[in-house]
Design a protein around this motif. Sequence first.
Motif, PDB file in Angstrom:
ATOM      1  N   ASP A 212      34.652  43.780  44.951  1.00 26.87           N
ATOM      2  CA  ASP A 212      36.233  42.947  44.771  1.00 26.87           C
ATOM      3  C   ASP A 212      35.856  41.890  42.947  1.00 26.87           C
ATOM      4  OD1 ASP A 212      34.536  40.564  44.445  1.00 26.87           O
ATOM      5  OD2 ASP A 212      36.169  39.625  45.671  1.00 26.87           O
ATOM      6  N   ARG A 287      33.763  35.887  58.217  1.00 26.35           N
ATOM      7  CA  ARG A 287      34.481  36.252  58.121  1.00 26.35           C
ATOM      8  C   ARG A 287      35.171  37.512  57.959  1.00 26.35           C
ATOM      9  NH1 ARG A 287      36.278  35.396  53.797  1.00 26.35           N
ATOM     10  NH2 ARG A 287      35.820  33.777  53.148  1.00 26.35           N
ATOM     11  N   GLY A 289      36.897  39.798  55.155  1.00 24.35           N
ATOM     12  CA  GLY A 289      36.168  39.245  53.652  1.00 24.35           C
ATOM     13  C   GLY A 289      38.569  39.436  52.598  1.00 24.35           C
ATOM     14  N   ASP A 290      38.607  38.873  51.809  1.00 22.22           N
ATOM     15  CA  ASP A 290      40.212  39.263  51.127  1.00 22.22           C
ATOM     16  C   ASP A 290      39.749  39.473  49.853  1.00 22.22           C
ATOM     17  OD1 ASP A 290      42.918  40.123  51.642  1.00 22.22           O
ATOM     18  OD2 ASP A 290      43.284  37.937  51.996  1.00 22.22           O
ATOM     19  N   GLU A 292      38.509  42.633  50.418  1.00 22.98           N
ATOM     20  CA  GLU A 292      37.782  44.010  51.195  1.00 22.98           C
ATOM     21  C   GLU A 292      38.424  44.146  52.218  1.00 22.98           C
ATOM     22  OE1 GLU A 292      36.595  40.394  49.801  1.00 22.98           O
ATOM     23  OE2 GLU A 292      35.171  40.857  48.712  1.00 22.98           O
TER      24      GLU A 292
HETATM   25  N1  GLY Z   1      36.701  38.413  48.796  1.00 16.59           N
HETATM   26  C1  GLY Z   1      36.326  37.040  48.963  1.00 16.59           C
HETATM   27  C2  GLY Z   1      35.643  36.395  50.163  1.00 16.59           C
HETATM   28  O1  GLY Z   1      37.023  36.569  51.132  1.00 16.59           O
HETATM   29  O2  GLY Z   1      35.332  36.164  50.032  1.00 16.59           O
END
Ligand code: GLY
Length: 424
Positions: A212, A287, A289-290, A292
């Motif tokens: 990311d 959890r 990723g965001d 990702e």
């Molecule tokens: N992209 C980083 C996270 O979800 O922690």
Amino acid sequence: MRILVIGGGGREHALVWKLARCQGVDKIFASPGNPGMKLLAECVDLPLQDLEAVADFAQNQNIGLTVVGPEAPLVQGIADVFHARGLKIFGPTAAAAEIEGSKAFSKQLMEKYNIPTAFFKICEDMETAKAYIREKGAPIVVKADGLAAGKGVVVAMTEQEALDAVDDMMGTLKFGGAGARIVLEEFMEGEEASLLAFTDGETIIPMVAAQDHKRVFDNDEGPNTGGMGAYAPAPVMTEALKAKCVELILQPTIAAMTAEGRKYQGCLYAGLMINGEDIKVVEFNARFGDPETQVVLPLLSGDLAEIMLACATGRLHELEVKWSEGAAVCVVMSAGGYPGIYEQHLPISGLAEAETVPGTMVFHAGTKEIAGGIVTAGGRVLGVTAVGESIAQAKEKAYEAAGKINFVGAHYRRDIAWRALRDK
Ligand code: GLY
Ligand code: AMP
């Protein structure tokens, strides 16, 4: 099967989007959900602080599997409440989610079980912390122990920055109780990658590796954000390195958690620092990723609901999980000013046009529906994601789609995936 997804950001939109494509899934609820997933899921406003109420809903609605997006409910113990009622849930118990909830716990776990990570010191008071910083000098990394919404880490390039960070975290309690205890860590050089894995506590199946982009501006400049874009697979993670990660990091971590009486089930997210052949853990998350998830799930060829159910019921060894050959790129469109002060409730146009670009999905992260249409409702507004045969092709499509979307002040980086493309 009926599914409940907890959360309402881009990550959860991607989860809903993928789950909606699974054979055995009849209906999806999402709480709170978001306008982007409305055609795929029924959004319900559950009191997420009240875990018993969430479990009541799952019971009354005959939910076959609950999938938890964000870390907060996991750390609070949503999985424990569900297990006590015999309800199936994808995500670790509170004791297992400590791998993300307490950096001190995860560092001690890695130390005890020889899982490669940076040297560190856990400090319970300011004097010890400052003395250690003066002894070691900069660069040094200062981390709040607890959850701080991704903001509790200061990579200090000077001793003064590190000392100031200690004052902020332990003195003025900038992150509340999360900073009452801190971890000081050796600075690691290298390239970061995120390797997420499905696990039932015994079997572990890695996903495609992603990268990311945390800085708000091109060339990785400006302040850190929740993530301005992502791509997968990350070329830095070769098959050989990935095998090494499974052998030296993922598998031993899962075994360690079981040995500690904290059997881990769900998605284990390993944030890694890669330096040549050397791999170390930067952090674990409990959890997905965001952002990702927005690039990893589109590349999954298997049935996500089936995989998640297998994780929740200890049958992951029965499955073979396949990935497509292609690549995915996600460009995050944010509100102007983010991660600082930004305006909200600005009308968004071009959403439908963007999705006419083949292989493109527009995942909503911070939007709201009002009578006149969709408006912005957060810092990170949309994750414009495209799949293609290569990173270059996926990138081109994602930018073509992003170019069709408009709202006042919209900002996005123009160089997502540069690391993957720099040698080409
Ligand atoms: N992209 C980083 C996270 O979800 O922690
Ligand atoms: P974390 O929340 O622990 O992932 O830290 C946030 C970001 O800080 C990471 O993604 C890295 O970019 C950086 N970081 C954390 N720990 C280190 C370290 N020991 N050395 C270098 N960079 C680090």
